[in-house]
Design an enzyme around this catalytic site. Structure first.
Site, short mmCIF file in Angstrom:
data_model
loop_
_atom_site.label_atom_id
_atom_site.label_comp_id
_atom_site.label_asym_id
_atom_site.label_seq_id
_atom_site.Cartn_x
_atom_site.Cartn_y
_atom_site.Cartn_z
N ARG A 49 11.62 1.31 16.53
CA ARG A 49 11.20 1.86 15.23
C ARG A 49 12.37 1.83 14.26
NH1 ARG A 49 11.80 6.87 14.75
NH2 ARG A 49 10.75 7.49 16.67
N ASP A 174 5.65 -4.20 -8.47
CA ASP A 174 4.85 -4.76 -7.40
C ASP A 174 4.67 -6.25 -7.72
OD1 ASP A 174 2.81 -5.69 -5.76
OD2 ASP A 174 1.76 -3.77 -5.72
N LYS A 199 -0.05 -11.04 1.52
CA LYS A 199 -0.59 -12.00 0.54
C LYS A 199 0.23 -13.31 0.55
CE LYS A 199 -3.50 -8.69 -0.24
NZ LYS A 199 -2.86 -7.43 0.00
O1 P1T Z 1 -3.20 -4.27 1.77
P1 P1T Z 1 -1.74 -3.89 1.80
O2 P1T Z 1 -0.87 -4.84 2.54
O3 P1T Z 1 -1.53 -2.47 2.22
O4 P1T Z 1 -1.22 -4.01 0.27
C1 P1T Z 1 -1.69 -3.21 -0.76
C2 P1T Z 1 -1.53 -3.91 -2.08
C3 P1T Z 1 -0.44 -3.59 -2.88
N1 P1T Z 1 -0.25 -4.19 -4.07
C4 P1T Z 1 -1.09 -5.13 -4.52
C5 P1T Z 1 -0.85 -5.76 -5.86
C6 P1T Z 1 -2.19 -5.51 -3.76
O5 P1T Z 1 -3.01 -6.46 -4.25
C7 P1T Z 1 -2.43 -4.89 -2.50
C8 P1T Z 1 -3.61 -5.23 -1.66
N2 P1T Z 1 -4.60 -5.92 -2.35
C9 P1T Z 1 -5.79 -6.38 -1.83
C10 P1T Z 1 -6.14 -6.20 -0.56
C11 P1T Z 1 -6.65 -7.10 -2.77
O6 P1T Z 1 -7.57 -7.83 -2.35
O7 P1T Z 1 -6.41 -6.97 -3.98
#
Ligand code: P1T
Length: 379
Positions: A49, A174, A199
């Site tokens: 961790r 972000d 992503k």
């Molecule tokens: O899904 P996660 O890895 O927890 O990420 C969250 C997140 C944070 N910031 C942005 C700009 C995002 O688009 C996302 C997650 N978004 C999607 C799942 C979506 O389809 O828009």
């Protein structure tokens, strides 16, 4: 590795051959604990961790790609957001957030953190002066998405970061929609960059993860402390998948951008489409800013279907190559209706998105096949 170019860093930073075996690719250190020669005497790792060599490689690589000094990896993008909030915010603090953000980010701020005494207000981040005017004495963080999810609005990172600095607030960007191949916010003055590595960084829709990158040593130490104390860490295989993904980030983003521009131009000329939103189009109202602060415009395209919600729902049910699914940034094309899917949690708020909005994550397939698929779905 600042002396190397971006594509070289993506392949080599933090990814030297394994010192133990010479393995060219960073191994998946699938272990929860590490042997100690004597109490507290070890090779830099004691419990997984707190740290794992595969995760260290990913953190080093992503810091290098964003031009930052420190990378801190998490189990998801939202785990990165939650840890950032736990580490840097306390009751009475205020967050100034863009008025178009991922639905899960809104949900975290409004339905989790507000109960803990952390207030969030929302502002149109297209206008840096409006952002500056909305900063309060208690504002600790300015939270930007640029381009935003799903309306692809841009924020002037340099101007807003400077305003934040002048008022004692940290600017968090972000950077999920752009990826560091297209935009590097730290170089423009932002304090912290966040990604859902799920992503473009992962790039193959096979892993969920998150990362924070900063060059502030004290903030990094605090984030790393809470990473371990709160424990929302990614497993070694997930880190390895993201490391594998970033090796081709530059190549993929080039093709995502090329295909997205062709798709946007095609949609502009289609009678079933009311409005196309893509920062790479000269018609995008902030195209000049996009050209100034981005290196490529990524693969996200949104459009308003003529005929609203019904038409949008019909289009997304008819595409064959564009898969109807949440998420984005993989090599395969995805399509969705944000109001009912990724942004259902902003319904009824000031962040509500139009019901007839369709969001495309344009993949790297043959672009003619993508255009033909959209053509038959819009017919
Ligand atoms: O899904 P996660 O890895 O927890 O990420 C969250 C997140 C944070 N910031 C942005 C700009 C995002 O688009 C996302 C997650 N978004 C999607 C799942 C979506 O389809 O828009």
């Amino acid at each position: 590795m600042p002396e190397y170019g971006f594509a070289t860093r993506a392949i080599h930073a933090g990814q030297e051959p394994d010192p133990a075996t010479g393995a060219v690719i960073v191994p998946i250190y699938q272990t929860s604990t590490f042997a100690q020669e004597a109490v507290g005497v070890h090779k830099g790792y004691d419990y997984a961790r707190s740290g794992n060599p595969t995760r260290t490689a990913l953190e080093t690589a992503l810091a290098a790609l964003e031009g930052g000094a420190h990378g801190i990896a998490f189990a998801s993008g939202l785990a990165a957001e939650t840890t950032l909030a736990l580490a840097l915010l306390k009751s009475g603090d205020h967050v100034l957030c863009g008025d178009d953000v991922y639905g899960g980010t809104y949900r975290l701020f409004k339905r989790v953190l507000e109960d803990k005494g952390i207030a969030t207000s929302f502002v149109d981040t297209r206008d840096a002066d409006r952002v500056e005017a909305a900063i309060r004495p208690a504002t600790r963080l300015i939270w930007l998405e640029t381009p935003t999810n799903p309306l692809l609005k841009l924020a002037d990172i340099a101007a807003i970061s400077a305003a934040g600095r002048a008022h004692g607030a940290l600017t968090v960007v972000d950077n999920t929609f752009a990826s560091p191949a297209c935009q590097r916010p730290l170089e423009l003055g932002a304090d912290i960059v966040l990604h859902s590595t799920t992503k473009y960084l992962g790039g193959h829709s096979d892993v969920v993860g998150g990362i924070l990158v900063t060059s502030h040593d004290e903030i990094a130490a605090r984030l790393r402390f809470v990473q371990n104390a709160a424990g929302a860490v990614p497993g070694p295989f997930d880190c390895w998948l993201v490391l594998r993904g970033i090796k081709t980030l530059q190549l993929r983003m080039r093709q995502h951008g090329e295909n997205a521009l062709a798709v946007a131009r095609f949609l502009q000329n289609h009678p079933a489409v009311e409005q196309v939103i893509y920062p790479g189009l000269p018609e995008h109202p902030q195209h000049e800013l996009a050209r100034r602060q981005m290196h490529g415009f990524s693969g996200m395209v949104s459009f308003l279907a003529a005929g609203g919600e019904r038409a949008a729902n019909k289009i997304v049910s008819r595409t064959r190559l564009f898969t109807l699914a949440e998420s984005l940034g993989g090599v395969e094309s995805l399509i969705e209706v944000p109001a009912a899917m990724t942004h259902a949690s902003v319904a009824g708020s000031t962040l509500e998105v139009p019901a007839g909005l369709v969001r495309l994550s344009v993949g790297v397939e043959d672009v003619d096949d993508l255009l033909a698929d959209l053509d038959q779905a819009l017919d």
